[in-house]
Motif scaffolding. Structure first.
Motif, PDB file in Angstrom:
ATOM      1  N   PRO A  90      14.396 -30.496  92.335  1.00 43.14           N
ATOM      2  CA  PRO A  90      15.736 -31.018  92.646  1.00 43.14           C
ATOM      3  C   PRO A  90      16.065 -31.032  94.133  1.00 43.14           C
ATOM      4  O   PRO A  90      16.737 -31.961  94.608  1.00 43.14           O
ATOM      5  CB  PRO A  90      16.667 -30.064  91.880  1.00 43.14           C
ATOM      6  N   SER A  91      15.612 -30.047  94.879  1.00 38.01           N
ATOM      7  CA  SER A  91      15.954 -29.968  96.303  1.00 38.01           C
ATOM      8  C   SER A  91      15.289 -31.057  97.136  1.00 38.01           C
ATOM      9  O   SER A  91      15.651 -31.262  98.296  1.00 38.01           O
ATOM     10  CB  SER A  91      15.572 -28.599  96.865  1.00 38.01           C
ATOM     11  N   LEU A  92      14.323 -31.772  96.545  1.00 39.56           N
ATOM     12  CA  LEU A  92      13.616 -32.829  97.276  1.00 39.56           C
ATOM     13  C   LEU A  92      14.130 -34.225  96.928  1.00 39.56           C
ATOM     14  O   LEU A  92      13.495 -35.220  97.268  1.00 39.56           O
ATOM     15  CB  LEU A  92      12.110 -32.761  96.990  1.00 39.56           C
ATOM     16  N   ALA A  93      15.279 -34.300  96.291  1.00 38.99           N
ATOM     17  CA  ALA A  93      15.806 -35.612  95.871  1.00 38.99           C
ATOM     18  C   ALA A  93      16.024 -36.536  97.057  1.00 38.99           C
ATOM     19  O   ALA A  93      15.708 -37.739  96.992  1.00 38.99           O
ATOM     20  CB  ALA A  93      17.105 -35.428  95.094  1.00 38.99           C
ATOM     21  N   ALA A  94      16.562 -36.031  98.158  1.00 40.75           N
ATOM     22  CA  ALA A  94      16.808 -36.874  99.330  1.00 40.75           C
ATOM     23  C   ALA A  94      15.492 -37.343  99.942  1.00 40.75           C
ATOM     24  O   ALA A  94      15.378 -38.500 100.380  1.00 40.75           O
ATOM     25  CB  ALA A  94      17.627 -36.103 100.363  1.00 40.75           C
ATOM     26  N   MET A  95      14.498 -36.464  99.974  1.00 37.33           N
ATOM     27  CA  MET A  95      13.182 -36.853 100.490  1.00 37.33           C
ATOM     28  C   MET A  95      12.599 -37.980  99.656  1.00 37.33           C
ATOM     29  O   MET A  95      12.099 -38.977 100.186  1.00 37.33           O
ATOM     30  CB  MET A  95      12.257 -35.642 100.493  1.00 37.33           C
ATOM     31  N   ARG A  96      12.654 -37.826  98.341  1.00 36.09           N
ATOM     32  CA  ARG A  96      12.094 -38.855  97.465  1.00 36.09           C
ATOM     33  C   ARG A  96      12.837 -40.178  97.621  1.00 36.09           C
ATOM     34  O   ARG A  96      12.227 -41.256  97.609  1.00 36.09           O
ATOM     35  CB  ARG A  96      12.123 -38.388  96.012  1.00 36.09           C
ATOM     36  N   ALA A  97      14.157 -40.118  97.781  1.00 32.52           N
ATOM     37  CA  ALA A  97      14.935 -41.338  97.965  1.00 32.52           C
ATOM     38  C   ALA A  97      14.549 -42.032  99.265  1.00 32.52           C
ATOM     39  O   ALA A  97      14.452 -43.265  99.318  1.00 32.52           O
ATOM     40  CB  ALA A  97      16.431 -41.015  97.955  1.00 32.52           C
ATOM     41  N   PRO A 147      12.871 -41.616 109.885  1.00 30.22           N
ATOM     42  CA  PRO A 147      13.240 -41.041 108.588  1.00 30.22           C
ATOM     43  C   PRO A 147      12.055 -40.886 107.638  1.00 30.22           C
ATOM     44  O   PRO A 147      11.955 -39.887 106.921  1.00 30.22           O
ATOM     45  CB  PRO A 147      14.272 -42.023 108.038  1.00 30.22           C
ATOM     46  N   LEU A 148      11.150 -41.863 107.635  1.00 30.97           N
ATOM     47  CA  LEU A 148       9.982 -41.778 106.767  1.00 30.97           C
ATOM     48  C   LEU A 148       9.028 -40.688 107.232  1.00 30.97           C
ATOM     49  O   LEU A 148       8.442 -39.968 106.417  1.00 30.97           O
ATOM     50  CB  LEU A 148       9.268 -43.127 106.713  1.00 30.97           C
ATOM     51  N   ALA A 149       8.852 -40.554 108.542  1.00 29.82           N
ATOM     52  CA  ALA A 149       7.994 -39.502 109.075  1.00 29.82           C
ATOM     53  C   ALA A 149       8.546 -38.128 108.723  1.00 29.82           C
ATOM     54  O   ALA A 149       7.801 -37.215 108.339  1.00 29.82           O
ATOM     55  CB  ALA A 149       7.851 -39.656 110.586  1.00 29.82           C
ATOM     56  N   GLU A 150       9.860 -37.965 108.848  1.00 30.60           N
ATOM     57  CA  GLU A 150      10.477 -36.679 108.536  1.00 30.60           C
ATOM     58  C   GLU A 150      10.391 -36.381 107.040  1.00 30.60           C
ATOM     59  O   GLU A 150      10.148 -35.233 106.646  1.00 30.60           O
ATOM     60  CB  GLU A 150      11.930 -36.685 109.001  1.00 30.60           C
ATOM     61  N   ALA A 151      10.579 -37.388 106.211  1.00 23.96           N
ATOM     62  CA  ALA A 151      10.487 -37.185 104.764  1.00 23.96           C
ATOM     63  C   ALA A 151       9.057 -36.829 104.359  1.00 23.96           C
ATOM     64  O   ALA A 151       8.840 -35.969 103.493  1.00 23.96           O
ATOM     65  CB  ALA A 151      10.952 -38.440 104.032  1.00 23.96           C
ATOM     66  N   THR A 152       8.083 -37.482 104.972  1.00 19.27           N
ATOM     67  CA  THR A 152       6.686 -37.189 104.658  1.00 19.27           C
ATOM     68  C   THR A 152       6.321 -35.774 105.079  1.00 19.27           C
ATOM     69  O   THR A 152       5.589 -35.069 104.373  1.00 19.27           O
ATOM     70  CB  THR A 152       5.760 -38.209 105.341  1.00 19.27           C
ATOM     71  N   ALA A 153       6.838 -35.334 106.229  1.00 18.00           N
ATOM     72  CA  ALA A 153       6.609 -33.960 106.672  1.00 18.00           C
ATOM     73  C   ALA A 153       7.234 -32.966 105.700  1.00 18.00           C
ATOM     74  O   ALA A 153       6.663 -31.904 105.419  1.00 18.00           O
ATOM     75  CB  ALA A 153       7.176 -33.767 108.079  1.00 18.00           C
ATOM     76  N   GLU A 154       8.425 -33.305 105.168  1.00 15.16           N
ATOM     77  CA  GLU A 154       9.078 -32.432 104.189  1.00 15.16           C
ATOM     78  C   GLU A 154       8.263 -32.372 102.906  1.00 15.16           C
ATOM     79  O   GLU A 154       8.127 -31.301 102.287  1.00 15.16           O
ATOM     80  CB  GLU A 154      10.491 -32.932 103.904  1.00 15.16           C
ATOM     81  N   LEU A 155       7.725 -33.506 102.494  1.00 17.79           N
ATOM     82  CA  LEU A 155       6.867 -33.519 101.314  1.00 17.79           C
ATOM     83  C   LEU A 155       5.675 -32.592 101.513  1.00 17.79           C
ATOM     84  O   LEU A 155       5.345 -31.781 100.643  1.00 17.79           O
ATOM     85  CB  LEU A 155       6.391 -34.942 101.026  1.00 17.79           C
ATOM     86  N   TRP A 156       5.020 -32.702 102.663  1.00 20.93           N
ATOM     87  CA  TRP A 156       3.853 -31.859 102.904  1.00 20.93           C
ATOM     88  C   TRP A 156       4.238 -30.382 102.948  1.00 20.93           C
ATOM     89  O   TRP A 156       3.503 -29.528 102.450  1.00 20.93           O
ATOM     90  CB  TRP A 156       3.120 -32.245 104.183  1.00 20.93           C
ATOM     91  N   SER A 157       5.384 -30.049 103.520  1.00 19.67           N
ATOM     92  CA  SER A 157       5.818 -28.656 103.575  1.00 19.67           C
ATOM     93  C   SER A 157       5.917 -28.075 102.164  1.00 19.67           C
ATOM     94  O   SER A 157       5.481 -26.939 101.914  1.00 19.67           O
ATOM     95  CB  SER A 157       7.170 -28.549 104.285  1.00 19.67           C
ATOM     96  N   PHE A 158       6.460 -28.852 101.249  1.00 15.15           N
ATOM     97  CA  PHE A 158       6.557 -28.389  99.857  1.00 15.15           C
ATOM     98  C   PHE A 158       5.169 -28.262  99.241  1.00 15.15           C
ATOM     99  O   PHE A 158       4.862 -27.248  98.589  1.00 15.15           O
ATOM    100  CB  PHE A 158       7.402 -29.358  99.030  1.00 15.15           C
TER     101      PHE A 158
END
Length: 266
Positions: free
Chosen positions: A228-235, A14-25
């Motif tokens: 707002p769309s990154l709320a789940a990533m940040r959580a 989950p952390l790896a996927e969230a970090t990848a989402e952060l980088w995509s943004f």
């Protein structure tokens, strides 16, 4: 092509996927701002600490102690993430000193003469803050009976649980991440103390990066915190904000290796 490596807290999928989402943004923000040579994905081929001094580094995250010592003057500070986990206080963080759950050890004084596990001698959270916590109890510059080096916070947790060491210092972000996503790894441990606080793990870029690039990176991080769309990533990451500290804010970490503190060796 620039290099981007954000690998300090990738302890679970989950952390790896969230970090990848952060980088995509961040990537789309930087591209829209006109930055070229931005990689599509995070680098997973270069060791996290080897990335720090690559001349093509665009963004990475480092431990505070290397930033104040071996990386000083060789990289540029972008921002310090603010996490919402227990033990964090704005851009400051601490470590929790842990023992086995069934251990008779209750307070720091009880650790005198025992074996302590550290992840690395240059780790701020696993070694230097640990040393700072026990420094007032040292006698003739000594406190622990033996030190073992494990290579990671996970390794230090295992060393305590398996009985190879009586204690370890685990940074509050790592400990909370493991509790949430790999709870079996922390079954059988107990917190007996907290270390002093210190600035958290900063985002950095190449020492040759322009001030304009740094402003773009800071703008991208600022936007990611408020999207707002990154709320789940940040959580998932526990990411609450980013702070603009200075290099001077990290200088107090240098005193943690001074002669006045007991070295983490017998």
């Amino acid at each position: 092509m620039h290099l981007v490596s954000i690998a300090m807290y990738l302890t679970s999928r989950p952390l790896a996927e969230a970090t990848a989402e952060l980088w995509s943004f961040l990537r789309h923000y930087l591209l829209h701002a006109g930055l070229t040579g931005v990689p599509e994905t995070l680098d997973q081929t270069v060791a996290y600490d080897e990335a720090w001094l690559r001349p093509n580094l665009l963004l990475s995250q480092t431990c505070g102690y290397p930033f104040a010592t071996s990386l000083r003057g060789r990289v540029r500070l972008v921002a310090t993430p603010v996490y919402s986990h227990p033990g964090c206080n704005g851009p400051l963080m601490r470590s929790f000193i842990i023992v086995r759950e069934n251990s008779s050890l209750r307070v720091l004084e009880d650790l005198r003469g025992t074996t302590a596990a550290i992840n690395s001698p240059d780790s701020n959270s696993g070694s230097n803050l640990f040393r700072a916590a026990v420094a007032p109890l040292a006698r003739n510059g000594r406190f622990f009976g033996r030190i073992i080096e494990t290579g990671s916070h996970g390794g230090s947790l295992a060393a305590v649980i398996e009985g190879r060491a009586e204690s370890a210092a685990i940074d509050c972000i790592t400990l909370e991440n493991i509790r949430r996503f790999d709870p079996a790894q922390v079954e059988g441990i107990r917190i007996i103390a907290e270390t002093p606080k210190a600035p958290g793990l900063p985002f950095i870029t190449s020492g040759d990066a322009s001030s304009q690039t740094i402003l773009l990176l800071r703008g991208a991080l600022h936007a990611a915190i408020r999207e707002p769309s990154l709320a789940a990533m940040r959580a998932t990451m526990g990411l609450a904000d980013s702070a603009l500290l200075s290099e001077a804010d990290y200088e107090p970490l240098l005193s943690l290796a001074g002669d006045a503190l007991p070295p983490l060796r017998p």
